[in-house]
Design a protein around this motif. Sequence first.
Motif, mmCIF file in Angstrom:
data_model
loop_
_atom_site.group_PDB
_atom_site.id
_atom_site.type_symbol
_atom_site.label_atom_id
_atom_site.label_comp_id
_atom_site.label_asym_id
_atom_site.label_seq_id
_atom_site.Cartn_x
_atom_site.Cartn_y
_atom_site.Cartn_z
ATOM 1 N N PHE A 11 0.855 -1.192 0.000
ATOM 2 C CA PHE A 11 0.000 0.000 0.000
ATOM 3 C C PHE A 11 0.888 1.238 0.000
ATOM 4 N N PRO A 12 0.696 2.133 -0.987
ATOM 5 C CA PRO A 12 1.542 3.331 -1.019
ATOM 6 C C PRO A 12 1.220 4.237 0.178
ATOM 7 N N HIS A 13 2.173 5.009 0.619
ATOM 8 C CA HIS A 13 1.991 5.916 1.771
ATOM 9 C C HIS A 13 1.498 5.167 3.002
ATOM 10 N N PHE A 14 1.998 3.938 3.177
ATOM 11 C CA PHE A 14 1.603 3.114 4.321
ATOM 12 C C PHE A 14 1.992 3.797 5.631
ATOM 13 N N ASP A 15 1.063 3.827 6.579
ATOM 14 C CA ASP A 15 1.323 4.415 7.906
ATOM 15 C C ASP A 15 0.702 3.493 8.955
ATOM 16 N N LYS A 16 1.559 2.727 9.643
ATOM 17 C CA LYS A 16 1.051 1.742 10.605
ATOM 18 C C LYS A 16 0.259 2.396 11.732
ATOM 19 N N ASP A 17 0.623 3.613 12.096
ATOM 20 C CA ASP A 17 -0.077 4.306 13.184
ATOM 21 C C ASP A 17 -1.503 4.686 12.769
ATOM 22 N N VAL A 18 -1.632 5.212 11.574
ATOM 23 C CA VAL A 18 -2.961 5.573 11.041
ATOM 24 C C VAL A 18 -3.832 4.306 10.941
ATOM 25 N N ASP A 19 -3.240 3.209 10.435
ATOM 26 C CA ASP A 19 -3.995 1.955 10.285
ATOM 27 C C ASP A 19 -4.397 1.368 11.639
ATOM 28 N N ALA A 20 -3.470 1.389 12.597
ATOM 29 C CA ALA A 20 -3.779 0.856 13.933
ATOM 30 C C ALA A 20 -4.916 1.661 14.570
ATOM 31 N N GLN A 21 -4.867 2.978 14.425
ATOM 32 C CA GLN A 21 -5.946 3.826 14.971
ATOM 33 C C GLN A 21 -7.274 3.519 14.280
ATOM 34 N N LYS A 53 0.149 -5.090 13.336
ATOM 35 C CA LYS A 53 -0.119 -5.947 14.502
ATOM 36 C C LYS A 53 0.789 -5.556 15.679
ATOM 37 N N LEU A 54 2.077 -5.369 15.396
ATOM 38 C CA LEU A 54 3.028 -4.983 16.444
ATOM 39 C C LEU A 54 2.715 -3.586 16.984
ATOM 40 N N HIS A 55 2.443 -2.663 16.062
ATOM 41 C CA HIS A 55 2.196 -1.280 16.480
ATOM 42 C C HIS A 55 0.896 -1.164 17.284
ATOM 43 N N TYR A 56 -0.098 -1.962 16.933
ATOM 44 C CA TYR A 56 -1.395 -1.948 17.630
ATOM 45 C C TYR A 56 -1.187 -2.264 19.112
ATOM 46 N N LYS A 57 -0.358 -3.298 19.359
ATOM 47 C CA LYS A 57 -0.089 -3.673 20.753
ATOM 48 C C LYS A 57 0.719 -2.584 21.461
ATOM 49 N N THR A 58 1.680 -1.989 20.739
ATOM 50 C CA THR A 58 2.496 -0.911 21.297
ATOM 51 C C THR A 58 1.621 0.295 21.659
ATOM 52 N N ALA A 59 0.723 0.651 20.747
ATOM 53 C CA ALA A 59 -0.082 1.869 20.913
ATOM 54 C C ALA A 59 -1.229 1.703 21.913
ATOM 55 N N PHE A 60 -1.813 0.496 21.969
ATOM 56 C CA PHE A 60 -3.035 0.323 22.783
ATOM 57 C C PHE A 60 -2.906 -0.708 23.897
ATOM 58 N N ARG A 62 -3.107 -3.765 23.571
ATOM 59 C CA ARG A 62 -4.121 -4.790 23.273
ATOM 60 C C ARG A 62 -3.621 -5.659 22.121
ATOM 61 N N ASP A 63 -4.087 -6.888 22.089
ATOM 62 C CA ASP A 63 -3.704 -7.803 21.015
ATOM 63 C C ASP A 63 -4.710 -7.683 19.873
ATOM 64 N N LEU A 64 -4.219 -7.310 18.689
ATOM 65 C CA LEU A 64 -5.107 -7.112 17.543
ATOM 66 C C LEU A 64 -5.876 -8.386 17.204
ATOM 67 N N LEU A 65 -5.208 -9.543 17.279
ATOM 68 C CA LEU A 65 -5.895 -10.802 16.952
ATOM 69 C C LEU A 65 -7.026 -11.084 17.935
ATOM 70 N N ASP A 66 -6.787 -10.829 19.226
ATOM 71 C CA ASP A 66 -7.839 -11.036 20.230
ATOM 72 C C ASP A 66 -9.032 -10.128 19.960
ATOM 73 N N MET A 84 -3.818 -12.160 8.920
ATOM 74 C CA MET A 84 -2.951 -11.644 9.979
ATOM 75 C C MET A 84 -1.801 -12.585 10.340
ATOM 76 N N ASP A 85 -1.887 -13.849 9.933
ATOM 77 C CA ASP A 85 -0.780 -14.789 10.163
ATOM 78 C C ASP A 85 0.343 -14.508 9.170
ATOM 79 N N THR A 86 1.579 -14.872 9.517
ATOM 80 C CA THR A 86 2.624 -14.912 8.485
ATOM 81 C C THR A 86 2.273 -16.077 7.556
ATOM 82 N N PRO A 87 2.758 -16.071 6.306
ATOM 83 C CA PRO A 87 2.412 -17.179 5.395
ATOM 84 C C PRO A 87 2.739 -18.561 5.972
ATOM 85 N N ALA A 88 3.922 -18.700 6.603
ATOM 86 C CA ALA A 88 4.309 -20.012 7.147
ATOM 87 C C ALA A 88 3.396 -20.427 8.289
ATOM 88 N N MET A 89 3.042 -19.477 9.156
ATOM 89 C CA MET A 89 2.159 -19.794 10.285
ATOM 90 C C MET A 89 0.754 -20.141 9.782
#
Length: 318
Positions: A11-21, A53-60, A62-66, A84-89
């Motif tokens: 995704f162009p102009h990706f911003d994990k903080d904006v997405d987590a919010q 996923k990582l930033h969501y837990k950092t910011a809130f 909370r676990d995004l998957l939960d 939300m899983d890695t491909p291998a997982m």
Amino acid sequence: MASQTPTVVPFPHFDKDVDAQGLRKAMKGLGTDEKAIINILCYRTNAQRQDIKLHYKTAFGRDLLDDLKSELSGDFEDVMLGLMDTPAMYDARCLKKAMKGAGTDEDAILEILCARNNAEIAAIKEAYKKGGFGSKDLEKDLKGETSGDLKRLLVGLSVGARDEAASCDPTKVQADAKALYDAGAGQLGTDESEFQRIIVGRSRNHLRQVFAAYGSLTSKSIEDAIKSEMSGNVETGYLNLVRFINNPLEYYVKKLNKAMKGLGTDEACLVRIFVMRCEHDLGDIAHSYRAHHGTSLVDAIKSEVSGDFKRALVALLS
């Protein structure tokens, strides 16, 4: 192999903080904004989703998957959690699910193992252990769930030691085509171990030429030979392998068509293919689907499934 057309790209102009919010807002308070969740997660690559996923837990804290599990349900939940899983997982989780409870979903196991390269299989085995699935040992669980020639085939695939050389030796191609003939149609009974030695061990490039040479040698396709020489689960196993090696796109088109044909829909199969192929060749699969069935994959999906599940699959295709 030809260049591949993914449907999900960075995704162009990706911003994990904006997405987590955006995700937190979509799941906070009464009601859930499913459309907002789709608009974020279905349009980000797996690497971008892992950042969210990582930033969501950092910011809130909370676990995004939960949060997703508590807000979503059914097939829609399955596809969003799969993303939300890695491909291998995700592969490891699908393998665990295929071996859970009474009966084994050999189709799902074959679909995964026949399509992965050596590095991917090594990553799946590591994820299977890390996820604490079954006995934590994929090979041990495959042995416990299957038997006979199918067990040997699946164990062989799970080793992840296929030759991956790009070049082919024409002499070896002819020798392997002849060995396959001798192991099947050329004798009474079938020597499955020869089929495994060649079809599980040789490079896919080499095998495509072996299958063509087999057709010239016997005027019978390798698929026809397998159908006349084998039966049951082991026949299904080798047909899966040969079809994937010969034409991966056609392989997935057939899988999708089967999942949507007749009464009822195999939603689990749709989820697996969309989640696993959207960053690889889902665009090519969709193109091939239209060529084979005269209708777009989007229209086929829209007529088979509904609600947020439909919206998520359509988003992954667009």
